[in-house]
Design an enzyme around this catalytic site. Structure first.
Site, mmCIF file in Angstrom:
data_model
loop_
_atom_site.group_PDB
_atom_site.id
_atom_site.type_symbol
_atom_site.label_atom_id
_atom_site.label_comp_id
_atom_site.label_asym_id
_atom_site.label_seq_id
_atom_site.Cartn_x
_atom_site.Cartn_y
_atom_site.Cartn_z
ATOM 1 N N LYS A 194 23.511 -32.248 6.936
ATOM 2 C CA LYS A 194 22.648 -31.846 5.825
ATOM 3 C C LYS A 194 21.294 -31.561 6.446
ATOM 4 O O LYS A 194 20.594 -32.466 6.904
ATOM 5 C CB LYS A 194 22.550 -32.943 4.762
ATOM 6 C CG LYS A 194 21.639 -32.540 3.613
ATOM 7 C CD LYS A 194 21.470 -33.629 2.568
ATOM 8 C CE LYS A 194 20.500 -33.161 1.483
ATOM 9 N NZ LYS A 194 20.218 -34.223 0.479
ATOM 10 N N TYR A 219 22.491 -36.644 8.118
ATOM 11 C CA TYR A 219 21.404 -36.244 7.218
ATOM 12 C C TYR A 219 20.144 -36.115 8.059
ATOM 13 O O TYR A 219 19.533 -37.111 8.440
ATOM 14 C CB TYR A 219 21.235 -37.282 6.110
ATOM 15 C CG TYR A 219 20.300 -36.897 4.988
ATOM 16 C CD1 TYR A 219 19.652 -35.672 4.949
ATOM 17 C CD2 TYR A 219 20.066 -37.770 3.931
ATOM 18 C CE1 TYR A 219 18.805 -35.328 3.911
ATOM 19 C CE2 TYR A 219 19.222 -37.437 2.884
ATOM 20 C CZ TYR A 219 18.593 -36.216 2.884
ATOM 21 O OH TYR A 219 17.747 -35.893 1.861
#
Length: 301
Positions: free
Chosen positions: A168, A140
């Site tokens: 992400k 992330y």
């Protein structure tokens, strides 16, 4: 290890609905999960930022994962779970807790926040976690929260670690590193749009899908946006992208997930719009603006 994670499509990072007594409303959570899958979401994310994971105690976090896992198990859908630990050892303990959950296809792990490790330190962090994790990892990358930006070379180094399957990508825009990474994505590694407002341009550049909080709403439209780019329908993709970006901008006018929860409550889908401190409920003005934009999206042909 759990079944492989399939990155294509839209994954919805679920809010944690709160009942009037302040506790998580697990029935409402299950309803949101089923609705997202009914409308074409490829999967769900539990314990992401949108779920106010930092405001949940350990028992609440387990209950959220149990609820989402039950839905995904019944629907044969994939579940991603956020790992909340900051330091490497704590993150490893969080990941170990996912062992024995076949519905969990991957874990979403942030770049370590606050300590601002070097690029090499970030790579070592994920190498250690990937070696110990029972499920594949999604990095992330959200530098405006973590304080550590990663260049394209570091992201490629992370992609080379066995067990790291995706990122992400939420850098708050489209910069040179974005272009460099999406211009030559490593085999077996996926870039997932993580900034809702910039989902359309990232998909146009080659992102495989997205983890998008806005997709609680107009889920089928977000799924259609991904499909339009994958199937080569740029005209449809641009129309959807422009409208959905405006919706996302309204939903993120105040700290996530405050406006989103206000809309879900206005729709009768969650019992309260409540968030936990230090977040405050969204203003009526932001709610009205989001509802107006949502109506425009729903009116699309």
């Amino acid at each position: 290890m759990a079944q492989d994670f399939t990155p294509y499509g839209v994954h919805v990072p679920l809010v944690t609905p709160f009942a009037r007594d302040g506790r998580p409303d697990l029935d409402a959570l299950a309803g949101l999960a089923h609705a997202a899958l009914d409308e074409g979401a490829a999967g769900l994310v539990a314990l992401g930022t949108t779920g106010e994971v930092g405001a949940l105690d350990p028992d609440e976090r387990r209950a959220v994962v149990d609820t989402c896992a039950a839905v995904c198990g019944a629907r044969d859908a994939q579940l991603v779970v956020g790992a909340v630990g900051g330091a490497t050892a704590q993150a490893a303990r969080d990941l170990a807790g996912l062992r024995g959950r076949p519905e969990v296809r991957a874990a979403l792990v942030t770049v370590p926040a606050f300590v601002r490790p070097s690029q090499a330190g970030v790579t070592a962090h994920f190498a250690r976690l990937a070696a110990e994790s029972p499920v594949p990892l999604i990095v992330y990358h959200i530098p405006y929260r973590t304080g550590r930006s990663l260049d394209a070379a570091t992201l490629r180094a992370l992609a080379a670690i066995p067990g790291v399957v995706a990122v992400k990508y939420a850098v708050g825009g489209v910069d040179q590193d974005t272009v460099d990474l999406l211009g030559d994505v490593p085999p077996g590694f996926a870039v997932l749009a993580g900034d809702d407002t910039y989902a359309a341009p990232l998909l146009a550049l080659g992102a495989a899908g997205g983890i998008l909080a806005s997709a609680h709403l107009a889920t089928a439209r977000f799924a259609a946006l991904v499909d339009a780019w994958r199937t080569g329908d740029p005209s449809r993709a641009r129309t959807l992208g422009h409208h959905l970006a405006r919706l996302s901008t309204r939903l993120f006018a105040e700290p996530n997930p405050t406006v989103l929860k206000a809309v879900l409550h206005a729709q009768g889908r969650i019992p309260t719009p409540d968030v936990r401190l230090p977040l405050l409920p969204a203003s009526e003005e932001s709610l009205a603006a989001a509802l107006k934009e949502l109506a425009a999206v729903e009116a699309l042909g």
